[in-house]
Scaffold this active site. Structure first.
Site, PDB file in Angstrom:
ATOM      1  N   ASP A  74       0.826  -1.214   0.000  1.00 48.04           N
ATOM      2  CA  ASP A  74       0.000   0.000   0.000  1.00 48.04           C
ATOM      3  C   ASP A  74       0.854   1.256   0.000  1.00 48.04           C
ATOM      4  O   ASP A  74       2.045   1.216   0.279  1.00 48.04           O
ATOM      5  CB  ASP A  74      -0.956  -0.007   1.214  1.00 48.04           C
ATOM      6  CG  ASP A  74      -0.267  -0.411   2.509  1.00 48.04           C
ATOM      7  OD1 ASP A  74       0.955  -0.199   2.632  1.00 48.04           O
ATOM      8  OD2 ASP A  74      -0.953  -0.944   3.399  1.00 48.04           O
ATOM      9  N   ASN A 104      -7.208  -2.673  14.586  1.00 44.19           N
ATOM     10  CA  ASN A 104      -8.638  -2.873  14.308  1.00 44.19           C
ATOM     11  C   ASN A 104      -8.869  -4.073  13.383  1.00 44.19           C
ATOM     12  O   ASN A 104      -9.971  -4.254  12.878  1.00 44.19           O
ATOM     13  CB  ASN A 104      -9.244  -1.600  13.691  1.00 44.19           C
ATOM     14  CG  ASN A 104      -8.628  -1.274  12.329  1.00 44.19           C
ATOM     15  OD1 ASN A 104      -7.719  -1.946  11.870  1.00 44.19           O
ATOM     16  ND2 ASN A 104      -9.130  -0.235  11.692  1.00 44.19           N
ATOM     17  N   GLU A 158      -9.841  -1.592   5.710  1.00 44.51           N
ATOM     18  CA  GLU A 158     -10.391  -1.366   7.043  1.00 44.51           C
ATOM     19  C   GLU A 158     -11.610  -2.261   7.272  1.00 44.51           C
ATOM     20  O   GLU A 158     -12.185  -2.781   6.310  1.00 44.51           O
ATOM     21  CB  GLU A 158     -10.792   0.112   7.186  1.00 44.51           C
ATOM     22  CG  GLU A 158      -9.653   1.108   6.936  1.00 44.51           C
ATOM     23  CD  GLU A 158      -8.595   1.149   8.044  1.00 44.51           C
ATOM     24  OE1 GLU A 158      -8.540   0.234   8.890  1.00 44.51           O
ATOM     25  OE2 GLU A 158      -7.804   2.122   8.053  1.00 44.51           O
TER      26      GLU A 158
HETATM   27  C1  GLP Z   1      -0.494   0.173   8.494  1.00 43.37           C
HETATM   28  C2  GLP Z   1      -0.279  -0.638   7.221  1.00 43.37           C
HETATM   29  C3  GLP Z   1      -0.454  -2.099   7.470  1.00 43.37           C
HETATM   30  C4  GLP Z   1       0.280  -2.515   8.703  1.00 43.37           C
HETATM   31  C5  GLP Z   1      -0.314  -1.859   9.893  1.00 43.37           C
HETATM   32  C6  GLP Z   1       0.380  -2.207  11.185  1.00 43.37           C
HETATM   33  O1  GLP Z   1      -1.732   0.713   8.600  1.00 43.37           O
HETATM   34  N1  GLP Z   1      -1.111  -0.237   6.157  1.00 43.37           N
HETATM   35  O2  GLP Z   1      -0.016  -2.825   6.332  1.00 43.37           O
HETATM   36  O3  GLP Z   1       0.185  -3.909   8.874  1.00 43.37           O
HETATM   37  O4  GLP Z   1      -0.267  -0.468   9.721  1.00 43.37           O
HETATM   38  O5  GLP Z   1       1.510  -1.391  11.361  1.00 43.37           O
HETATM   39  P1  GLP Z   1       2.607  -1.634  12.446  1.00 43.37           P
HETATM   40  O6  GLP Z   1       3.451  -2.741  11.918  1.00 43.37           O
HETATM   41  O7  GLP Z   1       3.372  -0.342  12.501  1.00 43.37           O
HETATM   42  O8  GLP Z   1       1.923  -1.977  13.692  1.00 43.37           O
END
Ligand code: GLP
Length: 246
Positions: free
Chosen positions: A70, A138, A145
Site C-alpha cells: 500500500d 482494528n 479497514e
Molecule cells: C499500516 C499498514 C499495514 C500494517 C499496519 C500495522 O496501517 N497499512 O499494512 O500492517 O499499519 O503497522 P505496524 O506494523 O506499525 O503496527
C-alpha cells in the site's frame, strides 16, 4: 472429497528479532518460484530490513523481485512518510532494484486505469508468491479497514480513525493522510502464501479476532482462516488473548 483447508500455522516467538530468520527463510524459498515477493511496511517489520539488505548485498536473492501492499495517496517514492520512501530508506538496495525493474512500487496515483495496470503487472510476472502482512489493531490488512468486502483488487481506501491515530507520529508536525492506495483483500488472498507477523499487547484483540473470530469483513484479517497456506508469527503479548493454547 476435497482436502480440508489447512488452518494457519501459528508460532509464538520470544521477540520480534526471533521472527527475522523465519521471514528470511520464507523469502528465500519463495524467491525460487516465479512471482513477486510482497513486502509489508510498519514497525512490525523494522527488524527485517537490515537483514534483508545484507542478504541482497551478498547476492543471495539473485532473482527476487519485490512489491508491497500500500501507499498513501499522492505520496511519490521520494515523499517522506510514504511507504516506498520507508522501504527505500530502511533497505537501500531496493532503490537499485527499482531502477532494474525488480521492485514494483504501489502507484501513489489512485486512478482506476493505473491501478488496473499495476494489478496486471503483478499477474504478468507470476502473481505474488509470498505476501508478508502486518495487522492493524482494528484487524485491518494493508489499508483494508473493517467493513471492506472480501474479493476486491487494488483501490483507494479511506483510513479509519484508529489507523490515522497510529500513523500520526510519522507525519508530525503535519496530519496523517486521509486516504491510501491499497492492495485489496482479493489480491492478498490470491498470493500463494501469506506470512503474517504481530507483536505487542496492542495487537492481541485483533489477533484473536483474526484467528478465532467469525470470518468476514468485520475483521479483514480473518481471511487467513480461509487461505490454506498461512504462517502467523506472534510474540507472547500478541498471542495472549488466544483461547486455544498453541
Ligand atoms: C499500516 C499498514 C499495514 C500494517 C499496519 C500495522 O496501517 N497499512 O499494512 O500492517 O499499519 O503497522 P505496524 O506494523 O506499525 O503496527
Amino acid at each position: 472429497m476435497a482436502e480440508p483447508m489447512a488452518a494457519p500455522e501459528v508460532q509464538v516467538v520470544a521477540d520480534p528479532a526471533a521472527a527475522v530468520p523465519l521471514l528470511l527463510d520464507a523469502l528465500r524459498t519463495a524467491a525460487r518460484e516465479r512471482g513477486w515477493l510482497g513486502l509489508a511496511t510498519g514497525a512490525t517489520f523494522a527488524g527485517l530490513w537490515p537483514a534483508l539488505a545484507a542478504e541482497l548485498a551478498a547476492g543471495r536473492l539473485p532473482q527476487a523481485q519485490f512489491t508491497h501492499l500500500d501507499e498513501y495517496l499522492g505520496f511519490a517514492p521520494q515523499s517522506a512518510g510514504g511507504m516506498v520512501h520507508e522501504l527505500f530508506t530502511a533497505c537501500p538496495p531496493f532503490a537499485a532494484l527499482w531502477r532494474a525493474g525488480r521492485f514494483l512500487p504501489v502507484p501513489h496515483d489512485g486512478s482506476p486505469a493505473v491501478l488496473a495496470q499495476h494489478e496486471a503487472a503483478l499477474q504478468a510476472q507470476g502473481g505474488v508468491a509470498l505476501q508478508l502482512l502486518g495487522i492493524g489493531r482494528n484487524g485491518h490488512l494493508a489499508f483494508n479497514e473493517p467493513g471492506t468486502r472480501f474479493g476486491t483488487g487494488f483501490h483507494v481506501a479511506a483510513l479509519a480513525e484508529t489507523t490515522r491515530a497510529d500513523a500520526r507520529p510519522r507525519f508530525r508536525p503535519g496530519e496523517p493522510p486521509t486516504h491510501a492506495v491499497t492492495s485489496g483483500l482479493g489480491t492478498i488472498a490470491a498470493a500463494r502464501r501469506l506470512f503474517l507477523c504481530a507483536f505487542g499487547a496492542g495487537k492481541a484483540a485483533a489477533v484473536r479476532a483474526m484467528l478465532e473470530g467469525p470470518v468476514g469483513p468485520e475483521c479483514p484479517a480473518s481471511l487467513v482462516q480461509r487461505h490454506g497456506r498461512v504462517v502467523v508469527v506472534l510474540d507472547a503479548a500478541a498471542a495472549a488473548s488466544l483461547a486455544r493454547v498453541r
